[in-house]
Structure formats: C-alpha cells, structure tokens
Design a protein around this motif. Structure first.
Motif, PDB file in Angstrom:
ATOM      1  N   ALA A   1      18.096  43.268 -25.002  1.00  0.00           N
ATOM      2  CA  ALA A   1      16.893  42.703 -24.389  1.00  0.00           C
ATOM      3  C   ALA A   1      16.955  42.656 -22.873  1.00  0.00           C
ATOM      4  N   GLU A   2      18.134  42.375 -22.304  1.00  0.00           N
ATOM      5  CA  GLU A   2      18.241  42.255 -20.846  1.00  0.00           C
ATOM      6  C   GLU A   2      18.611  43.570 -20.162  1.00  0.00           C
ATOM      7  N   CYS A   3      18.806  44.620 -20.935  1.00  0.00           N
ATOM      8  CA  CYS A   3      19.125  45.930 -20.352  1.00  0.00           C
ATOM      9  C   CYS A   3      17.887  46.541 -19.702  1.00  0.00           C
ATOM     10  N   LYS A   4      18.117  47.333 -18.665  1.00  0.00           N
ATOM     11  CA  LYS A   4      17.006  48.045 -18.043  1.00  0.00           C
ATOM     12  C   LYS A   4      16.641  49.266 -18.881  1.00  0.00           C
ATOM     13  N   ILE A   5      15.385  49.675 -18.751  1.00  0.00           N
ATOM     14  CA  ILE A   5      14.908  50.856 -19.485  1.00  0.00           C
ATOM     15  C   ILE A   5      15.780  52.070 -19.194  1.00  0.00           C
ATOM     16  N   SER A   6      16.229  52.191 -17.952  1.00  0.00           N
ATOM     17  CA  SER A   6      17.044  53.351 -17.548  1.00  0.00           C
ATOM     18  C   SER A   6      18.443  53.319 -18.151  1.00  0.00           C
ATOM     19  N   GLU A   7      18.826  52.212 -18.765  1.00  0.00           N
ATOM     20  CA  GLU A   7      20.186  52.066 -19.295  1.00  0.00           C
ATOM     21  C   GLU A   7      20.285  52.284 -20.799  1.00  0.00           C
ATOM     22  N   VAL A   8      19.178  52.545 -21.456  1.00  0.00           N
ATOM     23  CA  VAL A   8      19.213  52.671 -22.917  1.00  0.00           C
ATOM     24  C   VAL A   8      18.852  54.098 -23.327  1.00  0.00           C
ATOM     25  N   SER A   9      19.125  54.416 -24.576  1.00  0.00           N
ATOM     26  CA  SER A   9      18.891  55.763 -25.090  1.00  0.00           C
ATOM     27  C   SER A   9      17.409  55.999 -25.338  1.00  0.00           C
ATOM     28  N   ASP A  10      17.047  57.265 -25.573  1.00  0.00           N
ATOM     29  CA  ASP A  10      15.648  57.592 -25.864  1.00  0.00           C
ATOM     30  C   ASP A  10      15.173  56.897 -27.137  1.00  0.00           C
ATOM     31  N   GLY A  11      16.043  56.826 -28.137  1.00  0.00           N
ATOM     32  CA  GLY A  11      15.673  56.146 -29.371  1.00  0.00           C
ATOM     33  C   GLY A  11      15.398  54.673 -29.140  1.00  0.00           C
ATOM     34  N   GLU A  12      16.206  54.031 -28.301  1.00  0.00           N
ATOM     35  CA  GLU A  12      16.006  52.611 -27.995  1.00  0.00           C
ATOM     36  C   GLU A  12      14.752  52.399 -27.156  1.00  0.00           C
ATOM     37  N   LYS A  13      14.453  53.342 -26.260  1.00  0.00           N
ATOM     38  CA  LYS A  13      13.198  53.257 -25.499  1.00  0.00           C
ATOM     39  C   LYS A  13      11.997  53.286 -26.440  1.00  0.00           C
ATOM     40  N   GLN A  14      12.066  54.171 -27.428  1.00  0.00           N
ATOM     41  CA  GLN A  14      10.945  54.287 -28.350  1.00  0.00           C
ATOM     42  C   GLN A  14      10.793  53.014 -29.186  1.00  0.00           C
ATOM     43  N   ARG A  15      11.917  52.444 -29.606  1.00  0.00           N
ATOM     44  CA  ARG A  15      11.850  51.190 -30.352  1.00  0.00           C
ATOM     45  C   ARG A  15      11.300  50.064 -29.473  1.00  0.00           C
ATOM     46  N   ALA A  16      11.593  50.132 -28.175  1.00  0.00           N
ATOM     47  CA  ALA A  16      11.097  49.108 -27.251  1.00  0.00           C
ATOM     48  C   ALA A  16       9.575  49.159 -27.127  1.00  0.00           C
ATOM     49  N   VAL A  17       9.005  50.362 -27.030  1.00  0.00           N
ATOM     50  CA  VAL A  17       7.542  50.439 -26.899  1.00  0.00           C
ATOM     51  C   VAL A  17       6.868  50.077 -28.228  1.00  0.00           C
ATOM     52  N   ILE A  18       7.547  50.341 -29.340  1.00  0.00           N
ATOM     53  CA  ILE A  18       7.019  49.882 -30.624  1.00  0.00           C
ATOM     54  C   ILE A  18       7.055  48.351 -30.679  1.00  0.00           C
ATOM     55  N   ALA A  19       8.132  47.751 -30.151  1.00  0.00           N
ATOM     56  CA  ALA A  19       8.221  46.287 -30.089  1.00  0.00           C
ATOM     57  C   ALA A  19       7.117  45.707 -29.213  1.00  0.00           C
ATOM     58  N   LYS A  20       6.788  46.385 -28.134  1.00  0.00           N
ATOM     59  CA  LYS A  20       5.684  45.939 -27.268  1.00  0.00           C
ATOM     60  C   LYS A  20       4.379  45.884 -28.061  1.00  0.00           C
TER      61      LYS A  20
END
Length: 325
Positions: free
Chosen positions: A133-152
């Motif tokens: 949760a506290e990681c920056k977008i630039s620090e996570v994988s593409d899969g985690e980025k996609q899960r983040a926008v789904i969470a949004k």
C-alpha cells in the motif's frame, strides 16, 4: 432488475453507425467478456457504455437509471472505468491511487472520511495489495499496477465496472492472475464486470457471458453455446486455422508437404503422449489421416513407426525418423 440494460442502442461516430439495435443485459455478479474482430466496435461500445461518447440513439440503463439524464457525479456512483493507459505519476503511492476512487464521494476539500478509508482498505485487501500500500507506483510490477487500478475501481464502489483490455501489457502468469481475480471479485463483491479482451482462451474459461462482436452484429451468450454452435469459427475462423468444437482450442492449418500419418494410442486410457504427438505433427505441417499407410504408435514414454522394432524415446527423434522415410 438488470445491472445494465441497453435498448435499441445504436453506437458510432457522428452519424456513422458501427453497431445498431443492441439489446444487451448484464446481471449482478456477471463477468462478461467483450471480444470480436477488429473494427467491429468493441472500443466504441465500451466508451459509449462508460459515457465517454454519446450514443447515436437508444438507451443505456444502469441500475434502472438512464445515464443520458445523469450528471457526471451521478454516473460516477454507478460505473467505474479501468483503462489500459500506463500510469504516469511515478511518485504516487498505491494507497493514494486507490483512494482516488473515493473522489465522487468527497467534498470540495477532497478529505477522506472514516468510511472512505474503510473502502480503500477493503479494496486493497480484495486485490491482495495491502502489503504494498505504501509503495510507489514506480516500485511495483506491471501485474501489481493493474491490480492497483482495479482496486481503485473497487474503492469507487459502483455496481458496474468496465475494463478496457485489462491484461494488455501483462505476461502470461499475470494475465491469468488478473482474469481469475476479476472472476472472484464478480462473485464476492456482487458487482458486474464487463471487459474487452483478445484473450479468447481465458475468456472461454472464466466468463459468465461473452458478447461476441462482428461487423455483422453482436452475439450474446454463454461461452459453451457460442463455441458449440460455431459462432467463434464464423467470426474468426479462416483457411489458416479453426476452432476445435470439442475443446474450444484454436488449431492451425499449415500443411507444408504431402506426408500423411495416422496416430494410434496403444494404451487403454487417454494417452498424453498421443495428444502431444498430434500437436507436434500439426505444428510441423504433417497431415494426420486415419487412412495413411504410415502409422505412429504411442506407448507410455515412447513411440514406434509402422510397428517396427525401433522405439523412439521422445517426439523429436520420432519426427526426425519420419523425415527420413
């Protein structure tokens, strides 16, 4: 009550109609995959449902409300949208990105209330990203980025979630994980998910319904019926490939010579060695014919040709021997 309903919907640009008279429905808990040929109107339909472009005519109802009569804020309470665009704000944390889903519910100060924070926490947990949760977008994988926008989108807490090619930039394991996540979320959150995708194999395995779009119209149904009655073959098939009506897989037609062989299973049960031999023959352009004078006999851990004594340990050496006949 349907979560989404379209009535005599015509979509397109200006006066040019891409698809006409669409009467589609989606229920609570539905996961619907929107797929079809290029130019058939997949993106146009998704943009129209999302309110990003107007319908030429007809109605779109979400939770029994006609979206044409709603304000942007009212629409934001009914539907959320996940796009394929890469996130450019590198210093934004995962938590803050997900919290942006609560904007339709905040006042002009944009301050999150305890209920908003609860929705953010719930969304992070639903996509298994609380530990990032506290990681920056630039620090996570593409899969985690996609899960983040789904969470949004989940934090926005709308009955309908639209996703444009949610697996477009992902490798195979992450494509599967995202599709399985959406399948699970459609059940646990009781939301309706509609996603455009070219992942036909995955769509056949996880969707409740498929909206199959062609230049001649749209076919709505469950995956098994659409495959069984050759709608996928009619939409996509050509002389180069076909869809197997028994298992739904796509097979290539790439004969490159006159060689024909038959494949015989020498075991009493299903033989994986036979299945993979057949795939290898198709891949290399060798025709499989039950009437061929050349036969490959499949045993456990080995093959013979024409019942001869020589036994080959693997498919590669068997194919080499075929080429020397």
């Amino acid at each position: 009550m349907a979560q989404l309903l379209t009535k005599a919907l015509n979509i397109g640009y200006n006066k040019y109609i891409v698809q006409s008279n669409l009467n589609l429905s989606a229920q609570k808990r539905d996961l619907i995959c929107l797929t079809g040929t290029n130019g058939s109107g997949k993106s146009t339909l998704l943009r129209t449902l999302a309110g990003l472009q107007p319908a030429i005519s007809g109605e779109i109802l979400i939770s029994d409300k006609n979206i044409s009569s709603l304000t942007n804020k009212q629409k934001a309470h009914l539907l959320s949208l996940v796009l394929t665009d890469n996130i450019e704000v590198e210093n934004l944390s995962i938590r803050n990105l997900v919290a942006m889903g609560r904007i339709p519910y905040t006042n002009w100060h944009g301050k999150l209330l305890p209920k908003d924070n609860e929705k953010v926490e719930e969304a992070l947990n639903n996509v298994n990203l609380m530990h990032k949760a506290e990681c920056k977008i630039s620090e996570v994988s593409d899969g985690e980025k996609q899960r983040a926008v789904i969470a949004k989108a989940l934090a926005q807490d709308t009955p309908l979630v639209l996703l444009d090619e949610p697996t477009a930039h992902l490798d195979l394991p992450n494509r599967i994980e995202v599709m399985l996540l959406l399948r699970r979320l459609s059940v646990t959150t009781e939301k309706t998910f509609i996603l455009s995708t070219h992942e036909l194999d995955l769509a056949l395995q996880i969707s409740d319904k498929i909206w199959l779009m062609t230049k001649d119209g749209i076919r709505e149904g469950i995956p098994e019926d659409l495959m069984l009655y050759n709608y996928f073959q009619n939409a996509f098939g050509s002389k180069s490939f076909y869809f197997d009506e028994n298992d739904g897989h796509c097979h290539l037609n790439q004969l490159v010579g006159p060689l024909q062989v038959s494949v015989i299973n020498k075991l009493p049960t299903n033989n994986k060695y036979e299945s993979w031999m057949r795939r290898a023959l198709i891949r290399t352009g060798i025709q499989i014919s039950e009437n061929s004078k050349i036969s490959i006999n499949c045993f456990e851990n080995g093959y013979t040709i024409n019942d001869l004594a020589t036994k080959y340990d693997n498919i590669e050496t068997t194919l080499e021997a075929l080429n020397h006949l």
